[in-house]
Motif scaffolding. Structure first.
Motif, PDB file in Angstrom:
ATOM      1  N   UNK A 123     -31.112   2.187 -14.177  1.00  0.00           N
ATOM      2  CA  UNK A 123     -32.133   2.406 -15.206  1.00  0.00           C
ATOM      3  C   UNK A 123     -32.866   1.101 -15.504  1.00  0.00           C
ATOM      4  N   UNK A 124     -32.112   0.027 -15.661  1.00  0.00           N
ATOM      5  CA  UNK A 124     -32.718  -1.279 -15.953  1.00  0.00           C
ATOM      6  C   UNK A 124     -33.621  -1.708 -14.794  1.00  0.00           C
ATOM      7  N   UNK A 125     -33.126  -1.555 -13.549  1.00  0.00           N
ATOM      8  CA  UNK A 125     -33.928  -1.927 -12.385  1.00  0.00           C
ATOM      9  C   UNK A 125     -35.202  -1.081 -12.307  1.00  0.00           C
ATOM     10  N   UNK A 126     -35.052   0.210 -12.556  1.00  0.00           N
ATOM     11  CA  UNK A 126     -36.207   1.108 -12.492  1.00  0.00           C
ATOM     12  C   UNK A 126     -37.280   0.672 -13.489  1.00  0.00           C
ATOM     13  N   UNK A 127     -36.879   0.393 -14.725  1.00  0.00           N
ATOM     14  CA  UNK A 127     -37.848  -0.031 -15.742  1.00  0.00           C
ATOM     15  C   UNK A 127     -38.516  -1.354 -15.370  1.00  0.00           C
ATOM     16  N   UNK A 131     -42.519  -1.897 -14.538  1.00  0.00           N
ATOM     17  CA  UNK A 131     -43.282  -2.940 -15.230  1.00  0.00           C
ATOM     18  C   UNK A 131     -43.930  -3.881 -14.219  1.00  0.00           C
ATOM     19  N   UNK A 132     -43.167  -4.245 -13.200  1.00  0.00           N
ATOM     20  CA  UNK A 132     -43.697  -5.112 -12.136  1.00  0.00           C
ATOM     21  C   UNK A 132     -44.852  -4.455 -11.403  1.00  0.00           C
ATOM     22  N   UNK A 133     -44.750  -3.150 -11.142  1.00  0.00           N
ATOM     23  CA  UNK A 133     -45.828  -2.428 -10.461  1.00  0.00           C
ATOM     24  C   UNK A 133     -47.094  -2.431 -11.308  1.00  0.00           C
ATOM     25  N   UNK A 142     -47.956  -4.685  -2.860  1.00  0.00           N
ATOM     26  CA  UNK A 142     -46.712  -5.036  -3.567  1.00  0.00           C
ATOM     27  C   UNK A 142     -46.439  -4.050  -4.698  1.00  0.00           C
ATOM     28  N   UNK A 143     -47.476  -3.678  -5.455  1.00  0.00           N
ATOM     29  CA  UNK A 143     -47.316  -2.713  -6.537  1.00  0.00           C
ATOM     30  C   UNK A 143     -46.862  -1.359  -6.024  1.00  0.00           C
ATOM     31  N   UNK A 144     -47.430  -0.919  -4.898  1.00  0.00           N
ATOM     32  CA  UNK A 144     -47.024   0.354  -4.295  1.00  0.00           C
ATOM     33  C   UNK A 144     -45.566   0.298  -3.851  1.00  0.00           C
ATOM     34  N   UNK A 145     -45.161  -0.842  -3.301  1.00  0.00           N
ATOM     35  CA  UNK A 145     -43.767  -1.011  -2.863  1.00  0.00           C
ATOM     36  C   UNK A 145     -42.819  -0.947  -4.058  1.00  0.00           C
ATOM     37  N   UNK A 146     -43.191  -1.595  -5.161  1.00  0.00           N
ATOM     38  CA  UNK A 146     -42.358  -1.561  -6.372  1.00  0.00           C
ATOM     39  C   UNK A 146     -42.312  -0.154  -6.961  1.00  0.00           C
ATOM     40  N   UNK A 147     -43.435   0.550  -6.942  1.00  0.00           N
ATOM     41  CA  UNK A 147     -43.462   1.931  -7.442  1.00  0.00           C
ATOM     42  C   UNK A 147     -42.544   2.818  -6.616  1.00  0.00           C
ATOM     43  N   UNK A 148     -42.609   2.682  -5.289  1.00  0.00           N
ATOM     44  CA  UNK A 148     -41.741   3.487  -4.425  1.00  0.00           C
ATOM     45  C   UNK A 148     -40.272   3.164  -4.679  1.00  0.00           C
ATOM     46  N   UNK A 149     -39.965   1.905  -4.864  1.00  0.00           N
ATOM     47  CA  UNK A 149     -38.578   1.513  -5.135  1.00  0.00           C
ATOM     48  C   UNK A 149     -38.108   2.087  -6.469  1.00  0.00           C
ATOM     49  N   UNK A 150     -38.953   2.042  -7.489  1.00  0.00           N
ATOM     50  CA  UNK A 150     -38.610   2.618  -8.795  1.00  0.00           C
ATOM     51  C   UNK A 150     -38.387   4.122  -8.665  1.00  0.00           C
ATOM     52  N   UNK A 152     -37.386   5.663  -6.004  1.00  0.00           N
ATOM     53  CA  UNK A 152     -36.108   5.831  -5.301  1.00  0.00           C
ATOM     54  C   UNK A 152     -34.946   5.722  -6.285  1.00  0.00           C
ATOM     55  N   UNK A 153     -34.981   4.725  -7.171  1.00  0.00           N
ATOM     56  CA  UNK A 153     -33.898   4.567  -8.143  1.00  0.00           C
ATOM     57  C   UNK A 153     -33.843   5.735  -9.116  1.00  0.00           C
ATOM     58  N   UNK A 154     -34.998   6.254  -9.516  1.00  0.00           N
ATOM     59  CA  UNK A 154     -35.011   7.435 -10.385  1.00  0.00           C
ATOM     60  C   UNK A 154     -34.379   8.628  -9.673  1.00  0.00           C
ATOM     61  N   UNK A 155     -34.739   8.830  -8.409  1.00  0.00           N
ATOM     62  CA  UNK A 155     -34.154   9.902  -7.601  1.00  0.00           C
ATOM     63  C   UNK A 155     -32.647   9.712  -7.464  1.00  0.00           C
ATOM     64  N   UNK A 156     -32.240   8.491  -7.173  1.00  0.00           N
ATOM     65  CA  UNK A 156     -30.820   8.183  -7.004  1.00  0.00           C
ATOM     66  C   UNK A 156     -30.032   8.489  -8.275  1.00  0.00           C
ATOM     67  N   UNK A 157     -30.574   8.128  -9.420  1.00  0.00           N
ATOM     68  CA  UNK A 157     -29.903   8.405 -10.697  1.00  0.00           C
ATOM     69  C   UNK A 157     -29.709   9.904 -10.890  1.00  0.00           C
TER      70      UNK A 157
END
Length: 177
Positions: A123-127, A131-133, A142-150, A152-157
């Motif tokens: 949750x902390x990483x996703x937020x 914010x970084x995106x 870079x923003x698109x990469x951060x959004x995709x990673x966020x 992924x973490x939301x899906x994983x949770x």
């Protein structure tokens, strides 16, 4: 024997010596093999060895001296490993009544608790990633990469919550309480 230990010197009561009849060399090989697997996955080497030793102990509990003797490592190495393991909530400290010696014990349902605790980290990483995106601009590479990673973490949770619920149901069927 001191009043802090049982007949086997490990805190076990007479007649309940759980390690009796074990092939200690085979146990040691298992501990080192599993520790190597955990180290390869990214855990600190000494913490992996201490965790594997506790996992292989019948009551999942040992003192610093016992860990030091079994693993042939210094008390300082045990201390560093225990500090790490307590920090990541894989091991707890306790004291036997009337003793000044700490015992280190695996938490009940250690894997469940470890993975369930990762939810807060995710949750902390996703937020932070979202914010970084926003900061970098979602339309930038870079923003698109951060959004995709966020995402992924939301899906994983979401998947982790369902997985943990299924594990509890499965564990009940296995009668592992």
């Amino acid at each position: 024997m001191s009043s802090e230990t049982g007949a086997d010197g490990r805190g076990h009561e007479p007649g309940s010596e759980p390690e009796q009849g074990r092939d200690e060399e085979a146990v040691s090989r298992f501990v080192e093999r599993f520790a190597a697997d955990m180290t390869e996955a990214g855990m600190q080497r000494m913490a992996s060895r201490v965790f594997a030793a506790l996992l292989a102990d019948d009551d999942g509990s040992m003192t610093s001296a016992e860990l030091s003797e079994q693993l042939q490592i210094s008390p300082a190495a045990v201390s560093g490993a225990i500090n790490y393991l307590t920090q990541v909530s894989m091991v707890g400290r306790e004291r036997d009544p009337g003793s000044r010696r700490d015992r280190y014990r695996l938490h009940n349902e250690i894997w469940y608790a470890t993975f369930a605790g990762r939810d807060r980290v995710l949750t902390r990483w996703e937020h932070t990633l979202r914010e970084g995106a926003r900061t970098l601009g979602r339309d930038t590479p870079a923003g698109a990469r951060l959004t995709e990673t966020a995402e992924f973490f939301e899906f994983l949770q979401t998947e982790l919550i369902g997985l943990m619920d299924r594990w509890r149901d499965y564990r009940k069927k296995l009668d592992l309480s």
